[in-house]
Scaffold this active site. Structure first.
Site, PDB file in Angstrom:
ATOM      1  N   ASP A   1     -38.135  75.573  11.386  1.00 35.54           N
ATOM      2  CA  ASP A   1     -37.314  75.704  12.593  1.00 35.54           C
ATOM      3  C   ASP A   1     -37.062  74.305  13.135  1.00 35.54           C
ATOM      4  OD1 ASP A   1     -36.172  76.663  15.168  1.00 35.54           O
ATOM      5  OD2 ASP A   1     -37.064  78.573  14.574  1.00 35.54           O
TER       6      ASP A   1
ATOM      7  N   HIS B   1     -31.101  77.132  13.527  1.00 36.76           N
ATOM      8  CA  HIS B   1     -32.490  76.678  13.720  1.00 36.76           C
ATOM      9  C   HIS B   1     -32.897  75.654  12.660  1.00 36.76           C
ATOM     10  CE1 HIS B   1     -33.781  79.419  16.960  1.00 36.76           C
ATOM     11  NE2 HIS B   1     -32.914  80.262  16.450  1.00 36.76           N
TER      12      HIS B   1
ATOM     13  N   GLU C   1     -29.177  83.421  15.446  1.00 36.65           N
ATOM     14  CA  GLU C   1     -28.818  82.490  16.519  1.00 36.65           C
ATOM     15  C   GLU C   1     -28.118  81.209  16.065  1.00 36.65           C
ATOM     16  OE1 GLU C   1     -31.866  83.479  20.043  1.00 36.65           O
ATOM     17  OE2 GLU C   1     -32.802  82.309  18.453  1.00 36.65           O
TER      18      GLU C   1
HETATM   19  C1  ACM Z   1     -35.382  85.602  17.134  1.00 38.13           C
HETATM   20  O1  ACM Z   1     -36.158  85.963  18.032  1.00 38.13           O
HETATM   21  N1  ACM Z   1     -34.514  84.627  17.354  1.00 38.13           N
HETATM   22  C2  ACM Z   1     -35.383  86.218  15.824  1.00 38.13           C
END
Ligand code: ACM
Ligand code: ZN
Length: 656
Positions: A160, A237, A297
């Protein structure tokens, strides 16, 4: 006679008298348990025996995964035997015995017969070791406990923005640079400009699992019949990767400058190749069928202007960036499928069309999982409202740093993953997720994970019709008490306060039931009970998402019509703040009065003296004692503009 006397004595002394430990202590609660007469000491020999005809018949119609894990444990006549059809089944049966042995404070077990098998094939936890790195040793410790409660899947979020956590030989900058940062705490790193550090430099915090570490974890997990799913996050991410390998970032519209969002450039052939290379090394280590590729995201902003992304879209006739994401993920679905594996991703992989072989992990809600299953894809449910262990489990004023949201043990237990599914054949099970932005230490990690993981374990294993929270809770208390003696920092359920007491007390005041006009709107995302919210007399609970708190992404500006001119002795509004989720207190609030609803004069102005914090929710009645008369009362509260504009959350306007 002796037993009777003991119980009698205990009862006379006012303490709980319990007989020998038996299956009634177990988490997860077994499908069936029968007490036999007699008792045995805890130190009994245990033997795997061949499944009887009766056992085979009993499991014949179960789904394949349940047959594999099914067992029958018999404790009687000074010994224990386990019947099963597989190593996994024998293992689960032995864990049942071990659990009872560990909990047998008096050293005696009730003779019993337990016949048992799981409801779902996937019963898991996810650990985020990117935001705060956790060691191999710590992960092994958690695997011990997971196996005791019959969980069978550990998903490790290895990559991440905040740090890359797995050795990849072909791309040494991932661990030589992207795994380290100048700040120890995620929060400081996040507020400090998202920088990285060279391995071995000072200061450099973080770390990564070496391939040997991973092999050790996998061997340990395999002995416990726990599958380990690696997550290599893409395309979002991924800032740490872009900073280590800038050629994977998008270009600006002139095609000359790299653009560092958190998103990889899906137009980059080099990005595609590098992630296939990374996956090759991951597949060499991990035997898991499922390989998680993240997918959540991605902001996708840079893709709209990047010439490489635009060229990719044109080449493949992709109409928008959602389809570009879908195309990118499909490349990895094809790749993993060609290697005999299965792609697993967060529910955003559905955007722009779900790749044919993909399995969906539904986190934003339950509808995404239900929709994917209806379209024929396997799904694992981990909806935030029941499965996000980073939410606080009790009073946020004592829980410490957290993201917000209130998820007590009872609510986790209340989850039925099958809710809303017409057909559960694609529903593999459930998973609890521990994100660690606000989980800086091992102690806090365990505090947030246990005992709520016990509830998830039982939801995943035990038939729905056998589950009752009131009957589960004492077992959870006992297991949490036990594991604390073994060095796990489980939350102490003896101290659980429960929901915010104000939530169950109605407020009576002059504005109650009065009409509210919104001069500026509330957010559609947090409407609470709509236009009635601020004067319904109902106060919010610990969490801003409990349907009592109304959220504003602008200043608060509302007018209350009291119906007739009234004398005002106090005017105020009740706010929640939690900077961890960008909710602030207002800077100041102006309160005005009017007789006609048109011409207002200021009654008072209150400055907010309380500073909101990012280490948990805070609650504040902001108002003033006044001496005024008015029919219409207008409240104008200025939200704070910290880094960006904070939200305001209000549950009630109070006029006395
Ligand atoms: C997440 O909580 N962004 C998978
Ligand atoms: Zn691009």
């Amino acid at each position: 006679m002796k037993k009777f006397l003991t119980s009698f004595l205990a009862a006379a002394l006012g303490i709980i008298a319990y007989a020998q430990t038996g299956p009634d202590v177990l988490i997860p609660k077994p499908v069936s348990a029968v007490l036999l007469s007699g008792e045995v000491g805890v130190d009994i020999p245990v033997k795997n025996v061949r499944a009887s005809g009766k056992f085979k018949k009993a499991v014949r119609d179960l789904p394949e995964y349940a047959r594999r894990e099914a067992y029958k444990l018999t404790v009687s006549g000074g010994k224990a035997t386990v019947e099963a059809l597989s190593e996994e089944g024998y293992f689960r049966g032995r864990k049942t015995l071990e659990y009872m042995q560990l909990m047998a404070a008096d050293g005696r077990l009730h003779s019993c017969e337990v016949f048992d098998y799981p409801r779902f094939s996937h019963r898991g936890l996810m650990f985020d070791i990117s935001r705060h790195f956790r060691s191999k040793q710590f992960i092994l410790k958690q695997l011990d406990l997971m196996s005791l409660i019959k969980m069978n899947s550990l998903h490790i979020h290895l990559t991440d923005d905040a740090g890359w956590r797995i050795q990849i030989d072909k791309y040494p900058r991932l661990t030589g640079y992207a795994a380290w940062r100048p700040q120890e705490l995620w929060k400081d790193w996040d507020q400090g400009g998202h920088n990285y550090a060279e391995e071995g430099s000072a200061p450099a915090f973080g770390g990564y699992l070496t391939k040997d570490d991973i092999r050790d974890i996998l061997a340990y997990a395999a002995e416990r019949h726990i599958n380990v799913i690696p997550e290599i996050e893409l395309p979002g991410h991924s800032l740490e990767v872009l900073k280590a390998y800038p050629q994977l970032a998008c270009l600006d519209s002139t095609g000359t400058q790299s653009v560092f969002t958190s998103d990889l450039c899906p137009g980059s052939d080099e990005a595609l190749q590098m992630y296939k290379d990374i996956l090759d090394e991951v597949l060499e280590l991990f035997p898991s069928q499922f390989i998680h590729i993240g997918g959540d995201e991605a902001g996708k902003w840079s893709w709209r202007h990047c010439p490489r992304c635009q060229a990719r879209m044109k080449e493949h006739g992709l109409k928008d960036v959602e389809e570009l994401q879908s195309w990118f993920i499909k490349q990895f679905d094809d790749y993993l499928t060609s290697k005999g594996r299965r792609l697993l991703g967060w529910n955003e992989i559905m955007q722009g069309g779900l790749a044919p072989g993909a399995t969906v992990m539904s986190w934003q809600g339950t509808v995404q999982g239900i929709e994917a299953a209806a379209a024929g894809h396997d799904v694992i449910m981990s909806p935030g409202n029941w499965c996000y262990l980073d939410r606080n489990q009790d009073n946020p004023l004592v829980e410490g740093e957290l993201v917000g949201g209130y998820l007590p043990l009872a609510r986790v237990y209340d989850y039925n993953p099958a809710d809303g599914f017409d057909d559960t054949k694609h529903l593999l099970g459930l998973q609890g997720n521990l994100w660690t932005e606000h989980v800086p230490t091992e102690e806090n990690f365990e505090y947030k994970t246990y005992p709520r993981a016990f509830a998830l374990a039982e939801v995943g294993w035990t038939p729905q019709e056998l589950r009752y929270f009131d009957e589960f809770r004492p077992r959870a208390v006992a297991l949490a008490d036990y594991i604390r003696t073994k060095g796990y920092n489980a939350f102490d359920l003896h101290t659980e306060m429960g929901e915010r007491p104000e939530m169950s007390k109605a407020l009576d005041h002059l504005a109650r039931g009065c009409k509210v006009t919104y001069n500026l709107p509330y957010s559609n995302h947090y409407p609470a009970e709509g236009d009635e919210t601020l004067t319904n007399g109902l106060q919010g609970g610990w969490s801003y998402v409990d349907g009592r708190w109304q959220g504003f992404l602008n200043d608060l500006d509302v007018t209350v019509d009291l119906g007739q001119k009234r004398h005002l002795g106090f005017v105020g509004a009740h706010f929640l703040a939690n900077l961890g989720v960008w909710i602030g207190f207002p800077v100041k609030m102006q309160i005005l009065g009017s007789d006609d609803g048109i011409n207002f004069v200021e009654i008072t102005q209150v400055l907010c003296q309380v500073k909101a914090s990012d280490s948990g929710a805070m609650y504040l009645l902001l108002g003033d004692v006044v001496n005024a008369d008015a029919r219409y009362v207008r409240f104008k509260a200025n939200r704070s503009g910290r880094l960006h504009e904070d939200w305001l959350f209000v549950d009630e306007i109070i006029i006395k």
